[in-house]
Design a protein around this motif. Structure first.
Motif, mmCIF file in Angstrom:
data_model
loop_
_atom_site.group_PDB
_atom_site.id
_atom_site.type_symbol
_atom_site.label_atom_id
_atom_site.label_comp_id
_atom_site.label_asym_id
_atom_site.label_seq_id
_atom_site.Cartn_x
_atom_site.Cartn_y
_atom_site.Cartn_z
ATOM 1 N N SER A 98 92.244 20.557 30.722
ATOM 2 C CA SER A 98 91.126 21.671 30.286
ATOM 3 C C SER A 98 90.395 21.955 31.701
ATOM 4 C CB SER A 98 90.085 20.509 29.723
ATOM 5 O OG SER A 98 88.799 21.183 29.456
ATOM 6 N N PRO A 99 90.108 23.283 31.713
ATOM 7 C CA PRO A 99 89.894 23.736 33.088
ATOM 8 C C PRO A 99 88.233 23.774 33.214
ATOM 9 C CG PRO A 99 90.242 25.563 31.291
ATOM 10 C CD PRO A 99 90.430 24.261 30.837
ATOM 11 N N VAL A 100 87.913 22.513 33.646
ATOM 12 C CA VAL A 100 86.495 22.426 33.957
ATOM 13 C C VAL A 100 86.193 22.024 35.429
ATOM 14 C CG1 VAL A 100 84.320 21.059 33.030
ATOM 15 C CG2 VAL A 100 86.287 21.585 31.478
ATOM 16 N N PRO A 101 85.821 22.924 36.058
ATOM 17 C CA PRO A 101 85.373 22.505 37.558
ATOM 18 C C PRO A 101 84.034 21.921 37.810
ATOM 19 C CG PRO A 101 84.836 24.813 37.250
ATOM 20 C CD PRO A 101 85.436 24.214 35.861
ATOM 21 N N ASN A 102 83.845 21.049 38.832
ATOM 22 C CA ASN A 102 82.559 20.593 39.108
ATOM 23 C C ASN A 102 81.991 19.839 37.994
ATOM 24 O OD1 ASN A 102 82.680 22.298 41.649
ATOM 25 N ND2 ASN A 102 81.880 23.955 40.266
ATOM 26 N N HIS A 103 82.985 18.877 37.391
ATOM 27 C CA HIS A 103 82.718 17.738 36.499
ATOM 28 C C HIS A 103 81.403 17.210 37.007
ATOM 29 C CE1 HIS A 103 82.831 15.290 33.016
ATOM 30 N NE2 HIS A 103 83.127 14.109 33.728
ATOM 31 N N LEU A 104 81.650 16.424 38.155
ATOM 32 C CA LEU A 104 80.589 15.548 38.640
ATOM 33 C C LEU A 104 79.110 16.258 38.503
ATOM 34 C CD1 LEU A 104 82.298 13.194 41.029
ATOM 35 C CD2 LEU A 104 81.823 12.711 38.626
ATOM 36 N N GLU A 105 78.957 17.480 39.107
ATOM 37 C CA GLU A 105 77.904 18.303 39.474
ATOM 38 C C GLU A 105 77.351 18.544 38.002
ATOM 39 O OE1 GLU A 105 76.424 22.712 41.143
ATOM 40 O OE2 GLU A 105 78.421 21.666 41.893
ATOM 41 N N ARG A 106 78.013 19.077 37.123
ATOM 42 C CA ARG A 106 77.626 19.530 35.766
ATOM 43 C C ARG A 106 76.944 18.284 34.972
ATOM 44 N NH1 ARG A 106 79.860 19.100 30.537
ATOM 45 N NH2 ARG A 106 81.507 18.049 31.235
ATOM 46 N N THR A 107 77.716 17.047 35.072
ATOM 47 C CA THR A 107 76.960 15.827 34.264
ATOM 48 C C THR A 107 75.895 15.429 35.003
ATOM 49 O OG1 THR A 107 78.657 14.403 35.360
ATOM 50 C CG2 THR A 107 79.320 15.503 33.243
ATOM 51 N N ALA A 128 79.567 18.701 25.784
ATOM 52 C CA ALA A 128 81.133 18.392 25.392
ATOM 53 C C ALA A 128 81.596 19.075 24.359
ATOM 54 C CB ALA A 128 81.482 16.987 25.472
ATOM 55 N N LEU A 129 80.687 19.106 23.129
ATOM 56 C CA LEU A 129 81.025 19.988 22.229
ATOM 57 C C LEU A 129 81.281 21.573 22.441
ATOM 58 C CD1 LEU A 129 78.923 18.239 19.197
ATOM 59 C CD2 LEU A 129 81.544 18.403 19.478
ATOM 60 N N ASP A 130 80.479 21.809 23.318
ATOM 61 C CA ASP A 130 80.411 23.379 23.629
ATOM 62 C C ASP A 130 81.594 23.670 24.190
ATOM 63 O OD1 ASP A 130 78.113 23.795 22.565
ATOM 64 O OD2 ASP A 130 76.819 23.687 24.435
ATOM 65 N N LEU A 131 82.123 22.687 25.195
ATOM 66 C CA LEU A 131 83.339 22.948 26.087
ATOM 67 C C LEU A 131 84.480 22.967 25.004
ATOM 68 C CD1 LEU A 131 82.699 20.775 29.006
ATOM 69 C CD2 LEU A 131 82.855 23.281 29.066
ATOM 70 N N ALA A 132 84.447 21.836 23.945
ATOM 71 C CA ALA A 132 85.428 22.049 23.156
ATOM 72 C C ALA A 132 85.620 23.183 22.185
ATOM 73 C CB ALA A 132 85.337 20.582 22.211
ATOM 74 N N ALA A 133 84.569 23.738 21.992
ATOM 75 C CA ALA A 133 84.614 25.112 21.262
ATOM 76 C C ALA A 133 85.243 26.133 21.884
ATOM 77 C CB ALA A 133 83.317 25.425 20.951
ATOM 78 N N ASP A 134 85.270 25.977 23.359
ATOM 79 C CA ASP A 134 85.953 26.996 24.171
ATOM 80 C C ASP A 134 87.374 26.710 24.423
ATOM 81 O OD1 ASP A 134 83.781 28.458 24.512
ATOM 82 O OD2 ASP A 134 83.027 27.473 26.119
ATOM 83 N N TYR A 135 87.525 25.446 24.430
ATOM 84 C CA TYR A 135 89.031 24.891 24.699
ATOM 85 C C TYR A 135 89.137 23.450 24.099
ATOM 86 C CZ TYR A 135 93.014 22.949 27.082
ATOM 87 O OH TYR A 135 94.288 22.429 27.346
ATOM 88 N N ASP A 136 89.594 23.348 22.793
ATOM 89 C CA ASP A 136 89.780 22.255 22.170
ATOM 90 C C ASP A 136 91.367 21.657 22.370
ATOM 91 O OD1 ASP A 136 90.091 20.057 20.582
ATOM 92 O OD2 ASP A 136 89.597 21.062 18.606
ATOM 93 N N VAL A 193 85.343 14.831 29.669
ATOM 94 C CA VAL A 193 84.879 15.971 29.902
ATOM 95 C C VAL A 193 84.715 16.975 28.443
ATOM 96 C CG1 VAL A 193 85.711 18.487 30.692
ATOM 97 C CG2 VAL A 193 86.579 16.391 31.873
ATOM 98 N N SER A 194 85.543 17.393 27.772
ATOM 99 C CA SER A 194 85.363 18.035 26.531
ATOM 100 C C SER A 194 85.284 16.759 25.303
ATOM 101 C CB SER A 194 85.995 19.157 26.151
ATOM 102 O OG SER A 194 87.529 18.758 25.914
ATOM 103 N N ALA A 195 84.737 17.376 24.177
ATOM 104 C CA ALA A 195 84.636 16.051 22.997
ATOM 105 C C ALA A 195 85.880 16.019 22.443
ATOM 106 C CB ALA A 195 83.696 16.756 21.927
ATOM 107 N N TYR A 196 86.519 14.963 22.019
ATOM 108 C CA TYR A 196 87.590 14.441 21.295
ATOM 109 C C TYR A 196 87.422 14.479 19.728
ATOM 110 C CZ TYR A 196 91.991 12.352 20.161
ATOM 111 O OH TYR A 196 93.160 12.000 19.548
ATOM 112 N N ARG A 197 88.269 15.136 19.121
ATOM 113 C CA ARG A 197 88.119 15.071 17.734
ATOM 114 C C ARG A 197 88.879 14.180 16.982
ATOM 115 N NH1 ARG A 197 90.230 18.511 15.162
ATOM 116 N NH2 ARG A 197 91.182 19.889 16.822
ATOM 117 N N ILE A 198 88.261 13.355 16.150
ATOM 118 C CA ILE A 198 88.746 12.337 15.172
ATOM 119 C C ILE A 198 88.553 12.783 13.831
ATOM 120 C CG2 ILE A 198 89.389 10.135 14.571
ATOM 121 C CD1 ILE A 198 88.938 9.193 17.393
#
Length: 303
Positions: A98-107, A128-136, A193-198
C-alpha cells in the motif's frame, strides 16, 4: 462411644497460578525480536509458549499465531535463514505494498487532533477507511499474512488477538470462539495503514486498542510481557495506553508481572526502522541473546 481419632485431613495442594504471555507490537523487526527472545528462553530451558493465555498485538499477533504451529527454535532459524531483501521497505508501507508515505507523521497528526482515546480510535479508523477506499489491499494482505503462519487454524489453547473496529472505534478481541479465521484475525491486528475487511466489517491495528494490551491478562497470577517498543507510547500519558499503566493495573489486581524490552544497543532496530526487513536477523539475534541471559532470573517466576 467411638474414641477412634479421626484421620487427619490431607490439605489439597494449591493449584499453580495461571500464566499469561503478552506479545506486543513492533513491526517486522519487533516480530523477529519476539521470536528471538522466545527461542533464547527455550534454548536455556524455559519454554514460555505453553502459557495458559497468549495475547498478541500487531506484530505480536503474528508471533503468537506462529508459536502455535512451530517451535521457537524453528521460527528463529527461519528468520536467520530468510534471504535478505535488496533494499528495505520504505517507512510507512506495509507488506501489501500500500503506497502510504509518511505514516508516522500522518498518524501523529491524528493523535494530536484527538481529545481522548475513544476519539483517537474513531479518527484512526476513519482515516484507514478512506485509504482503503482508494486502495483496498485486504486480499493481498491476507495472502501475505497466511504465508507467514505455519498453521492457519486456531490452536486449542487460549489465544487472544487484538484489533479495533474501524467503523466504530470500538476495541475488538478475536479468539477461536469468535467465528473469525485466525489468518483474518492476525491480518486485522497488523493492519496499521489502511483498514482490513472481514465480511461487512473493517479493522485496524490492535495497538490502537492499547499498546501491548496486557490488561487482557487481568486475573492471571503470572504475566510475562515482551514489548519490542520498550513500553513507550506515542499517545498522551493521561490516556493510559503506555505499558507502565497496564503493569500497574495488573499488579494492583494481584498479578506478578515481568517485562522484557530490547537492550539499549538494539533500540535503533525499532520505531522508525521497524519495517526494515534487512534488520530482522539482527533483531532476532538480539532477542535470542536476551532470552538466554534472562532465563535464569525468569525461571522461578514462571515455574
Amino acid at each position: 462411644m467411638d474414641t477412634t481419632p479421626s484421620p487427619t485431613p490431607h490439605a489439597t495442594p494449591a493449584a499453580p497460578p495461571r500464566r499469561a504471555l503478552v506479545l506486543g507490537g513492533g513491526g517486522s523487526t519487533g516480530n523477529a525480536w519476539l521470536i528471538g527472545v522466545l527461542a533464547g528462553l527455550a534454548d536455556a530451558g524455559l519454554d514460555v509458549t505453553g502459557a495458559d493465555r497468549v495475547i498478541g498485538t500487531s506484530a505480536g499477533s503474528t508471533a503468537a499465531a506462529q508459536i502455535s504451529g512451530a517451535t521457537p527454535a524453528e521460527l528463529y532459524a527461519a528468520v536467520l535463514d530468510a534471504p535478505l531483501p535488496q533494499r528495505p521497505r520504505p517507512a510507512g508501507t506495509q507488506a501489501s505494498g500500500s503506497p502510504v508515505p509518511n505514516h508516522l507523521e500522518r498518524t501523529g497528526r491524528i493523535i494530536a487532533a484527538s481529545g481522548n482515546v475513544a476519539e483517537m480510535r474513531r479518527n484512526m479508523g476513519a482515516a484507514a477507511l478512506d485509504l482503503a477506499a482508494d486502495y483496498d489491499g485486504s486480499g493481498r494482505w491476507r495472502a501475505t499474512v497466511a504465508a507467514r503462519l505455519p498453521r492457519q487454524e486456531w490452536p486449542e489453547n487460549d489465544l487472544q488477538i487484538t484489533a479495533v473496529d474501524a467503523d466504530t472505534g470500538e476495541p475488538a478481541v478475536f479468539n477461536r470462539t469468535t467465528g473469525i479465521d485466525l489468518v483474518d484475525a492476525v491480518a486485522a491486528s497488523c493492519s496499521s495503514v489502511s483498514a482490513y475487511r472481514i465480511g461487512d466489517s473493517s479493522y485496524i491495528d490492535g495497538g490502537y486498542r492499547r499498546n501491548e494490551n496486557a490488561d487482557l491478562a487481568a486475573g492471571y497470577g503470572r504475566v510475562l510481557v515482551l514489548s519490542p517498543f520498550g513500553g513507550r507510547t506515542r499517545m498522551p500519558l493521561e490516556w493510559g495506553m503506555q505499558l507502565s499503566a497496564q503493569v500497574e493495573e495488573l499488579r494492583a489486581g494481584g498479578s506478578r508481572v515481568e517485562v522484557i524490552v530490547p537492550d539499549s544497543g538494539a533500540e535503533h532496530m525499532f520505531g522508525a526502522n521497524a519495517m526494515d526487513l534487512s534488520l530482522r536477523p539482527a533483531a532476532a539475534q538480539a532477542g535470542y541473546n536476551q532470552g538466554k541471559t534472562l532465563s535464569g532470573r525468569l525461571a522461578e517466576f514462571w515455574r
